[in-house]
Design a protein around this motif. Structure first.
Motif, PDB file in Angstrom:
ATOM      1  N   PRO A  62      28.803  41.901  -8.154  1.00 46.94           N
ATOM      2  CA  PRO A  62      28.362  40.815  -9.032  1.00 46.94           C
ATOM      3  C   PRO A  62      29.200  40.738 -10.300  1.00 46.94           C
ATOM      4  CG  PRO A  62      26.509  42.193  -8.367  1.00 46.94           C
ATOM      5  CD  PRO A  62      27.754  42.908  -7.956  1.00 46.94           C
ATOM      6  N   LEU A  63      29.327  39.539 -10.847  1.00 47.33           N
ATOM      7  CA  LEU A  63      29.970  39.372 -12.146  1.00 47.33           C
ATOM      8  C   LEU A  63      29.010  39.770 -13.249  1.00 47.33           C
ATOM      9  CD1 LEU A  63      31.814  35.923 -11.994  1.00 47.33           C
ATOM     10  CD2 LEU A  63      32.803  38.201 -11.753  1.00 47.33           C
ATOM     11  N   GLU A  64      29.532  40.364 -14.278  1.00 45.58           N
ATOM     12  CA  GLU A  64      28.718  40.670 -15.448  1.00 45.58           C
ATOM     13  C   GLU A  64      28.470  39.368 -16.227  1.00 45.58           C
ATOM     14  OE1 GLU A  64      27.241  43.420 -16.455  1.00 45.58           O
ATOM     15  OE2 GLU A  64      27.923  44.525 -14.682  1.00 45.58           O
ATOM     16  N   ALA A  65      27.213  39.079 -16.504  1.00 43.77           N
ATOM     17  CA  ALA A  65      26.893  37.892 -17.299  1.00 43.77           C
ATOM     18  C   ALA A  65      27.363  38.116 -18.732  1.00 43.77           C
ATOM     19  CB  ALA A  65      25.393  37.630 -17.271  1.00 43.77           C
ATOM     20  N   ASN A  66      28.163  37.179 -19.250  1.00 42.59           N
ATOM     21  CA  ASN A  66      28.711  37.345 -20.600  1.00 42.59           C
ATOM     22  C   ASN A  66      28.176  36.327 -21.598  1.00 42.59           C
ATOM     23  OD1 ASN A  66      29.984  35.009 -19.790  1.00 42.59           O
ATOM     24  ND2 ASN A  66      31.997  35.971 -19.493  1.00 42.59           N
ATOM     25  N   GLY A  67      27.204  35.536 -21.143  1.00 40.51           N
ATOM     26  CA  GLY A  67      26.623  34.552 -22.047  1.00 40.51           C
ATOM     27  C   GLY A  67      27.458  33.305 -22.228  1.00 40.51           C
ATOM     28  N   GLU A  68      28.600  33.239 -21.539  1.00 45.62           N
ATOM     29  CA  GLU A  68      29.466  32.068 -21.653  1.00 45.62           C
ATOM     30  C   GLU A  68      29.143  31.064 -20.542  1.00 45.62           C
ATOM     31  OE1 GLU A  68      33.511  33.305 -21.631  1.00 45.62           O
ATOM     32  OE2 GLU A  68      33.308  34.619 -23.370  1.00 45.62           O
TER      33      GLU A  68
END
Length: 349
Positions: free
Chosen positions: A68-74
């Motif tokens: 999974p991709l890390e959620a970065n808030g972008e």
């Protein structure tokens, strides 16, 4: 021949995010297998854990890595990748809340594009264990004793809570299972054998969901049947799950070697036929479409078959029960994926 563009939608905001990636990997591989590769073009769309939709180039990276991709808030939660407009058939493989509960199905319906699997009603009804069991009662499907509760009953009045536990003990007894009504893959489920365990399990389940269900325990074999179709569905051979853990919890379900699948299940022919008939009846009762895995308890001591639940978006890896049941019935994985897409197109017309 012009290829049909398939929007493979995976990831999502539930606790089954990683399982969704595994299912999507298997489906993408099947769509890249002849003759599917001549019919379909895959446009994977990945939904991060924070709900951001990512375009095919990033989705391909997630499928390749399995991570999974890390959620970065972008990113904008309400902005879809431009490739969404090119999708001709959606194949959502989002397990759990925000994936198989009718929410994403409603969004895809608004897009006016065919979608693999059940619609809003079937998805929502099969996801909510209380509503599902009420429908089963309505159509006369035998099931274990159960009691539906609300979070308010568990949390809001300390004076009422002991009486609630008394009722559960009197009507269901021990052991019993406490479950959040709207979570999949055994998340938040507890097997309880005493008053203290019951109180703890109810409090825990209430932290997951507004609605809670408590079910009586039963000594039984756990068997499953896969359904494929729309208005005239077909049932697969019956499979059986066996395991050494206390019950079929999340860790057992998704840890290699913890559970054994027997396909077809060693059952009397009459019992297998009854399970298949009940699976089709349950599929129709919740207004499911395309695919479902229907789970049962077979009480060998009495010969009873009790329905447990309908799962409208079951695990779809190459080793998952649903595709394995159809492989044993004569429908290999790539052909199964092809048929599901055709069923989505058929239902849209």
């Amino acid at each position: 021949m012009t290829k049909v563009r398939i929007g493979l939608l995976f990831g999502g905001r539930s606790g089954e995010h990683e399982v969704s990636i595994c299912s999507a990997q298997a489906i993408a591989k099947a769509l890249s297998t002849p003759p599917n590769t001549e019919k379909y073009e895959v446009l994977p769309i990945y939904i991060q854990k924070d709900g951001i939709w990512q375009p095919p180039d990033i989705a391909h990276q997630v499928l390749a890595s399995g991570t999974p991709l890390e959620a970065n808030g972008e990113g904008n939660l309400w902005q879809f990748p431009p490739q969404v407009a090119d999708v001709e058939v959606w194949f959502p493989i989002l397990h759990g809340p925000n994936g198989e509960d009718g929410t994403i199905q409603g969004l895809l319906t608004l897009m006016q594009v065919p979608c693999v699997g059940s619609g809003v009603l079937g998805s929502a009804m099969a996801m909510d264990k209380i509503a599902m069991k009420q429908v089963f009662d309505q159509v006369g499907l035998a099931q274990v004793k159960h009691k539906g509760l609300s979070r308010a009953q568990v949390w809001s009045n300390p004076c009422v809570f002991p009486k609630l536990c008394d009722q559960i003990e009197e009507t269901l007894g021990y052991p019993c299972f406490v479950k959040p009504a709207n979570l999949g893959s055994s998340v938040g489920i507890a097997k309880v054998r005493s008053r203290s365990e019951l109180e703890t399990a109810l409090d825990s389940a209430a932290s997951y969901d507004r609605r809670i269900i408590v079910e009586a325990g039963v000594v039984a074999r756990e068997v499953e049947c896969a359904v494929l179709g729309n208005d005239n569905p077909k049932a697969s051979v019956v499979g059986e799950i066996s395991y050494t853990s206390d019950f079929y919890d999340y860790e057992t379900k998704y840890t290699e070697g913890r559970a054994t699948l027997s396909i077809p299940a060693p059952l009397p022919d009459s019992v297998s036929r009854q399970i298949q008939e009940m699976a089709l009846q349950a599929f129709a009762a919740v207004d499911a479409a395309g695919l479902s895995r229907v789970d049962f308890f077979y009480v060998e001591a009495t010969g009873e078959v009790l329905i447990n639940e309908v799962n409208t978006l079951p695990g779809f890896t190459a080793t998952s029960m649903y595709p394995q049941l159809w492989a044993a019935t004569g429908v290999p994985f790539p052909q199964l994926v092809d048929q599901l897409i055709e069923l989505a197109q058929e239902r849209q017309t």
